[in-house]
Design an enzyme around this catalytic site. Sequence first.
Site, mmCIF file in Angstrom:
data_model
loop_
_atom_site.group_PDB
_atom_site.id
_atom_site.type_symbol
_atom_site.label_atom_id
_atom_site.label_comp_id
_atom_site.label_asym_id
_atom_site.label_seq_id
_atom_site.Cartn_x
_atom_site.Cartn_y
_atom_site.Cartn_z
ATOM 1 N N GLY A 234 -20.534 3.075 9.333
ATOM 2 C CA GLY A 234 -19.147 4.766 9.315
ATOM 3 C C GLY A 234 -20.031 5.434 8.370
ATOM 4 C CD GLN A 235 -16.806 9.769 6.155
ATOM 5 O OE1 GLN A 235 -16.376 10.962 5.271
ATOM 6 N NE2 GLN A 235 -15.919 8.831 4.414
ATOM 7 C CD GLN B 2 -19.951 -8.188 3.126
ATOM 8 O OE1 GLN B 2 -20.359 -6.849 2.098
ATOM 9 N NE2 GLN B 2 -19.816 -7.360 3.785
ATOM 10 C CG ASP C 196 -18.774 8.010 -11.407
ATOM 11 O OD1 ASP C 196 -17.758 8.250 -10.865
ATOM 12 O OD2 ASP C 196 -18.742 6.093 -10.813
ATOM 13 C CG HIS D 81 -16.958 3.690 -9.079
ATOM 14 N ND1 HIS D 81 -16.886 5.583 -8.633
ATOM 15 C CD2 HIS D 81 -16.973 4.248 -7.114
ATOM 16 C CE1 HIS D 81 -16.662 6.030 -7.810
ATOM 17 N NE2 HIS D 81 -15.958 5.335 -7.059
HETATM 18 P P1 NAD Z 1 -16.329 4.220 6.775
HETATM 19 O O1 NAD Z 1 -14.803 3.610 7.077
HETATM 20 O O2 NAD Z 1 -16.380 5.265 6.976
HETATM 21 O O3 NAD Z 1 -16.236 3.812 6.646
HETATM 22 C C1 NAD Z 1 -16.589 1.849 6.517
HETATM 23 C C2 NAD Z 1 -17.679 1.129 7.523
HETATM 24 O O4 NAD Z 1 -17.798 0.239 7.216
HETATM 25 C C3 NAD Z 1 -17.159 0.614 9.227
HETATM 26 O O5 NAD Z 1 -17.693 1.316 10.028
HETATM 27 C C4 NAD Z 1 -16.465 -0.150 9.192
HETATM 28 O O6 NAD Z 1 -16.358 -0.804 10.442
HETATM 29 C C5 NAD Z 1 -17.314 -1.366 8.349
HETATM 30 N N1 NAD Z 1 -16.478 -1.898 8.093
HETATM 31 C C6 NAD Z 1 -15.287 -2.676 7.149
HETATM 32 N N2 NAD Z 1 -15.092 -4.104 6.825
HETATM 33 C C7 NAD Z 1 -16.501 -4.289 7.031
HETATM 34 C C8 NAD Z 1 -17.426 -5.585 7.357
HETATM 35 N N3 NAD Z 1 -16.217 -6.841 6.550
HETATM 36 N N4 NAD Z 1 -18.178 -5.591 6.992
HETATM 37 C C9 NAD Z 1 -19.115 -4.926 7.455
HETATM 38 N N5 NAD Z 1 -18.674 -3.636 7.749
HETATM 39 C C10 NAD Z 1 -17.392 -3.944 7.881
HETATM 40 O O7 NAD Z 1 -15.754 4.269 5.221
HETATM 41 P P2 NAD Z 1 -16.359 5.232 3.927
HETATM 42 O O8 NAD Z 1 -16.745 6.467 4.350
HETATM 43 O O9 NAD Z 1 -18.672 4.696 4.805
HETATM 44 O O10 NAD Z 1 -16.850 4.501 2.465
HETATM 45 C C11 NAD Z 1 -16.820 3.182 2.435
HETATM 46 C C12 NAD Z 1 -17.107 2.564 1.878
HETATM 47 O O11 NAD Z 1 -17.656 2.907 0.076
HETATM 48 C C13 NAD Z 1 -15.219 2.933 0.869
HETATM 49 O O12 NAD Z 1 -15.020 1.525 0.331
HETATM 50 C C14 NAD Z 1 -15.661 3.718 -0.009
HETATM 51 O O13 NAD Z 1 -14.531 3.478 -0.883
HETATM 52 C C15 NAD Z 1 -16.459 3.499 -0.807
HETATM 53 N N6 NAD Z 1 -16.793 4.424 -1.425
HETATM 54 C C16 NAD Z 1 -17.427 3.950 -2.889
HETATM 55 C C17 NAD Z 1 -18.353 4.654 -3.149
HETATM 56 C C18 NAD Z 1 -18.969 4.426 -4.827
HETATM 57 O O14 NAD Z 1 -19.286 5.676 -5.757
HETATM 58 N N7 NAD Z 1 -18.982 3.408 -5.472
HETATM 59 C C19 NAD Z 1 -18.325 6.569 -3.563
HETATM 60 C C20 NAD Z 1 -17.922 6.936 -2.036
HETATM 61 C C21 NAD Z 1 -16.846 5.656 -1.442
HETATM 62 C C1 LMR Z 2 -15.613 8.784 -5.062
HETATM 63 O O1 LMR Z 2 -16.133 8.087 -6.152
HETATM 64 O O2 LMR Z 2 -16.010 9.262 -3.530
HETATM 65 C C2 LMR Z 2 -15.717 7.437 -3.885
HETATM 66 O O3 LMR Z 2 -15.423 6.196 -5.012
HETATM 67 C C3 LMR Z 2 -14.433 7.458 -3.339
HETATM 68 C C4 LMR Z 2 -13.137 6.666 -3.742
HETATM 69 O O4 LMR Z 2 -12.445 6.538 -3.115
HETATM 70 O O5 LMR Z 2 -13.114 8.406 -4.592
#
Ligand code: NAD
Ligand code: LMR
Length: 357
Positions: free
Chosen positions: A42-43, A140, A187, A215
């Site tokens: 993912g990203q 997990q 944050d 969060h």
């Molecule tokens: P993304 O969609 O680009 O990538 C997510 C990846 O996870 C994908 O490649 C998908 O195939 C994979 N995936 C989905 N379900 C899965 C599973 N059960 N097991 C393993 N892999 C799995 O998303 P992203 O932008 O990388 O974001 C990932 C997560 O992080 C999101 O939930 C996003 O909201 C969260 N996030 C949290 C914060 C924070 O501050 N806590 C900040 C940014 C993003």
């Molecule tokens: C963030 O804070 O950027 C992440 O948690 C992604 C979102 O959904 O806001």
Amino acid sequence: MVLFSPKQISASQRKGPQLRCAPAYTILMKSPITVSITGAAGQIGYAILFRIASGFVFGEDQPVNLRLIEIEPGLPALKGVVMELDDCAFPLLREVVATTDLDEGFMGANWALLIGSVPRKAGMERADLLGINGKIFTGQGQAIARSAAKDVRVLVVGNPCNTNALIAMNNAEGIPNDRFFAMTRLDENRAKSQLAAKAGVHCSDVTNLCIWGNHSATQYPDFTNAKIKGKPVTDFISDTAWFEGEFIKTVQQRGAAIIAARGASSAASAANAAMDTVKSLITPTPEGDWHSVAICSDGSYGIAKGIMASMPIRTKADGSWEIVQGVPVSEFSQSKIDATINELLEERDAVKDLIPG
Ligand code: NAD
Ligand code: LMR
């Protein structure tokens, strides 16, 4: 990285993995650590893997094994990511495993970064993802308990990260609760950056910034205890209305603002915050400062025991961590902390079916 003349290396030291670089000197390497990363294609995965493999997080003398976990549809992209890792020829990268199997993915993990999950879209709150993402963290947590190393530490990034971490922790029988963390460092970094811009200083001048609670849009970035160049932040910014209004709102809504601007949720800054979190948890915290991460509450500050709430944390010289006690909580701060903790309690109730009795 330490350079030794071959003569200085004892027989026992010779047993460790070594890199020969020149006839006269040998670089003594530590044993590799294993880092498991879910959602590796993912990203955020793409923004974090290469920096971990380069030594940026665990150090330039620390070899790393990567175990990359994806779901079936993510495998073709993950194959490309592994090809790129190969093409970097990282000196510290020892082994890369790409898998959909959780036990294989978490095998021997010293660190598990749980990123894989669905991000929110514009118009959603992070808690709206609980129904989709929450169940990912039961399996997990169980697999981590079965297969990870005894010293495993788990950082949950996938949203809503506090409650997903709660689910993983409660499903990981036998792993102490103090090994589970949920990420609020993004944050903290956002709040520091906003304060620095308002005060006209560099963000590295801002310390003691604690994010309390969830969060989410209820999180409380505590400006009342923040410092700039070691002095109260109010010595530099006297605009109370700004602190209590625009500042808090900007930090709470920053994720949504990025989604609106980019059409996708934060990725590079999220990966950076995950690396900051791990580094802060493996490095003693500078005297007098703290860092923000959600941990399992022990009841400190009147926060309900057992929920994953962000608080001020210090990492000690022996590598363990503690909640910083005695941080002043004003009446205004208490009302904000109560609101975010109430939201965490509601989220906990919403996922009670995913938490074993
Ligand atoms: P993304 O969609 O680009 O990538 C997510 C990846 O996870 C994908 O490649 C998908 O195939 C994979 N995936 C989905 N379900 C899965 C599973 N059960 N097991 C393993 N892999 C799995 O998303 P992203 O932008 O990388 O974001 C990932 C997560 O992080 C999101 O939930 C996003 O909201 C969260 N996030 C949290 C914060 C924070 O501050 N806590 C900040 C940014 C993003
Ligand atoms: C963030 O804070 O950027 C992440 O948690 C992604 C979102 O959904 O806001």
